[in-house]
Enzyme design. Structure first.
Site, PDB file in Angstrom:
ATOM      1  N   GLU A 152       0.832  -1.212   0.000  1.00  0.00           N
ATOM      2  CA  GLU A 152       0.000   0.000   0.000  1.00  0.00           C
ATOM      3  C   GLU A 152       0.865   1.259   0.000  1.00  0.00           C
ATOM      4  O   GLU A 152       0.533   2.254  -0.634  1.00  0.00           O
ATOM      5  CB  GLU A 152      -0.929  -0.005   1.218  1.00  0.00           C
ATOM      6  CG  GLU A 152      -1.869   1.188   1.311  1.00  0.00           C
ATOM      7  CD  GLU A 152      -2.883   1.245   0.183  1.00  0.00           C
ATOM      8  OE1 GLU A 152      -3.751   0.377   0.114  1.00  0.00           O
ATOM      9  OE2 GLU A 152      -2.792   2.176  -0.661  1.00  0.00           O
ATOM     10  N   VAL A 155       2.259   3.774  -3.132  1.00  0.00           N
ATOM     11  CA  VAL A 155       1.506   4.869  -3.752  1.00  0.00           C
ATOM     12  C   VAL A 155       0.832   5.668  -2.642  1.00  0.00           C
ATOM     13  O   VAL A 155       0.027   5.125  -1.887  1.00  0.00           O
ATOM     14  CB  VAL A 155       0.428   4.317  -4.722  1.00  0.00           C
ATOM     15  CG1 VAL A 155      -0.364   5.449  -5.354  1.00  0.00           C
ATOM     16  CG2 VAL A 155       1.065   3.449  -5.806  1.00  0.00           C
ATOM     17  N   GLY A 209      11.535  20.066   3.303  1.00  0.00           N
ATOM     18  CA  GLY A 209      11.714  18.625   3.452  1.00  0.00           C
ATOM     19  C   GLY A 209      10.890  17.797   2.483  1.00  0.00           C
ATOM     20  O   GLY A 209      10.868  16.578   2.567  1.00  0.00           O
ATOM     21  N   LYS A 227       4.471   5.253 -10.220  1.00  0.00           N
ATOM     22  CA  LYS A 227       3.180   5.107  -9.534  1.00  0.00           C
ATOM     23  C   LYS A 227       2.058   4.857 -10.542  1.00  0.00           C
ATOM     24  O   LYS A 227       1.145   4.067 -10.285  1.00  0.00           O
ATOM     25  CB  LYS A 227       2.899   6.337  -8.674  1.00  0.00           C
ATOM     26  CG  LYS A 227       3.855   6.437  -7.486  1.00  0.00           C
ATOM     27  CD  LYS A 227       3.758   7.770  -6.753  1.00  0.00           C
ATOM     28  CE  LYS A 227       4.771   7.821  -5.612  1.00  0.00           C
ATOM     29  NZ  LYS A 227       4.959   9.193  -5.075  1.00  0.00           N
TER      30      LYS A 227
END
Lengths: 363, 363
Positions: A152, A155, A209, A227
């Site tokens: 999971e 993505v 960040g 993805k």
């Protein structure tokens, strides 16, 4: 109550956050989920490896500064990561893979997954590489050994995208998916709309960040490309490889373009999409798209990511949430462990393998 | 392969759309889902009732104009709906309840659900009333009789909200939910932003088919109030009744207010919310809120609805999709039937009760 013994491969931010969850709320989780979690091995490129088949005491490890952690000298510790040995030989139920992995060849995560599955251990990973490049092989290997392969977190971190596609749309047809799946490029596009130049916006994203030192993968769409490939293959049943996903990044969009679009009620977004063609094949691409203001992805801003599922019976259903973050990604791993339990052991009297009252009798 | 026999209670747009799905893609659904669906009874306030325990031929019924449908004179038909008799006595596995129901007292849906559950039949319903007013009682009744009570369609039609809350967030804590859960009021607010007055915007919504002849329930927040109550009780485990949900509608918002907000980067939305307080109780309300532009609900426009789940580990995850529609709501019923199958029969060799090869031997 049963228990799963975990081997954590890679002890960077994500697996550390998972260890914190287990350490800080393990009892509460066990009560809710019906199983306990115990860490029996940790490996890390810098810290080395640590094995205790009676369960590692996590608190002292988590109290140390991440950069200072060294397993050599601890009982069961070594300066070497010894990944292959730990994955193959240490008795664990689930190998939790969260190493720093090269998305181009999927290594070392791909080898880690292969070793673990071949040893009959469940695998969950947050790495896109092995999923994008070898999902079919790894699922096959998992099936042959009667274990699970869950991902999971590959993505949108812990935001439930793959599992929503799998579990929430029974009986209808998903005709396509469209997503904003990269926080850095999405943040940068938002700043272009405010008149900030590309370089300055990227520098801001790095300071916040969001962006890596080398932002190319984010800005040029390589990250989203993988993805899209995962979504196309998992959600639409395609068999695409990376080269099948057309890729264009956002580096040619200027602040003027972005502001001009806003004045027309449009918003430039880096959209990854996979769409079923009339002939059954799948068109997959990542490219900047000027979305109309009422498009379900138009309002997705900054580090928030989203995937829109286009369906035959429900129209468009969109799931948005965090696209990254150490705790958020650690939650993806926890959700994978829950899925492994549900799929493989929930109705099985003999598993999880380890009944807690018997733990003192184990190795 | 097994089969479920359905009794459709109410044959308005929603159950008709479900019958269309079964009639037009029943074989494909059976192949995907692993079970067949057969309609053995239909009742309707206007059309009467129709029973055929060998399965009703749906195609001729669906070919008729909805207003012209009359079951009297057909074999097994009657001019009377005979709801209680059909629900209690006709052998069906699942009672699919989609009548026109008064949300204030939940009737007739509430009685229909009670009769069905007491007769040992699974129930799925699209009606908010029985869920909001008597969910605990109905769940208890279902548990006593070993059957399911499912109601995904009571909130946002087929958009998976209740099931996302139940299945996608294991191991974390949902601290609150916030939703845009009424298409009419959301459309009207959008038009106010464009300078259209309240009455004119409501008239438009009525012409577009979003709003009822009496728009009070939509505009004054009564509809959302019930949905908030359902979310508070189902997702946060509260035990609220309707009066516990503070309610304020949008009728006092002027086009000037709406436009002024837009100029400040805000958008007025009718937000239903339920939030866990520090003492563990739940604050629940529906009220217009001026949301900042980057709020996950700020971009939800027109007939699209959305629910944002605020969580401890994932931050905010938002699911948006259709809030209404006959096919979309029929899909909610289909997803309920799938859930009943998964929960009650998926691992059960003796159920669904009806093995297809034996169907000629029934009744």
């Amino acid at each position: 109550m049963g228990r799963y013994d975990l081997a954590l491969i890679g002890f960077g931010g994500v697996n550390r956050a998972l260890a914190e969850l287990i350490s800080q709320r393990g009892d509460r989780l066990a009560e809710e989920l019906g199983f306990a979690l115990r860490v029996v091995a940790i490996t890390d490129l810098r810290a080395g490896s640590l094995v205790d088949t009676h369960g590692i005491d996590l608190a002292p490890l988590l109290a140390a500064e991440p950069g200072e952690l060294a397993f050599a000298g601890l009982p069961g510790g070594s300066a070497e990561p010894r990944n292959e040995w730990v994955i193959r030989e240490v008795p664990a139920d689930i190998v939790v893979e969260a190493t720093f992995t090269n998305p181009a060849d999927g290594e070392p995560a791909l080898s880690h997954a292969r070793w673990a599955l071949a040893a009959g251990k469940h695998v969950c990973t947050t790495n896109k590489g092995p999923v994008a490049l070898a999902c079919r092989e790894l699922k096959q290997l998992a099936a042959e050994h009667g274990v699970g392969f869950e991902f999971e977190g590959s993505v949108l971190s812990g935001t439930p995208i793959l599992r929503t596609a799998e579990r929430m749309f029974g009986g209808l047809e998903i005709t396509g998916v469209q997503g904003i799946m990269n926080g850095t490029s999405n943040y940068v596009l938002g700043r272009l709309e405010e008149g900030v130049g590309l370089r300055a916006a990227i520098a801001e994203a790095q300071e916040l960040g969001y962006a890596e030192a080398d932002p190319t993968a984010d800005i040029e769409g390589h990250d989203v490309q993988l993805k899209v490939m995962i979504l196309a293959n998992e959600v639409l049943g395609a068999e695409l490889c990376r080269e099948d996903v057309i890729r264009e990044g956002i580096s040619k969009i200027t602040p003027e373009d972005a502001q001009d679009a806003v004045s027309k009620g449009l918003r430039w977004k880096l959209v990854g999409s996979a769409t079923r063609r009339p002939d059954g094949t799948v068109d997959a691409r990542v490219a900047p798209v000027a979305l109309p203001g009422d498009h379900p992805l138009a309002g997705i801003s900054g580090p928030v990511n989203a995937v829109a599922f286009h369906t035959d019976l429900l129209g468009t259903v969109t799931v948005s949430g965090p696209g990254a973050g150490r705790i958020e990604t650690a939650y993806a791993l926890l959700s994978d462990i829950i899925a492994i339990h549900q799929r493989h052991h929930a109705d099985d009297d003999t598993a999880p393998a380890h009944r807690v009252p018997q733990e003192t009798s184990r190795v």
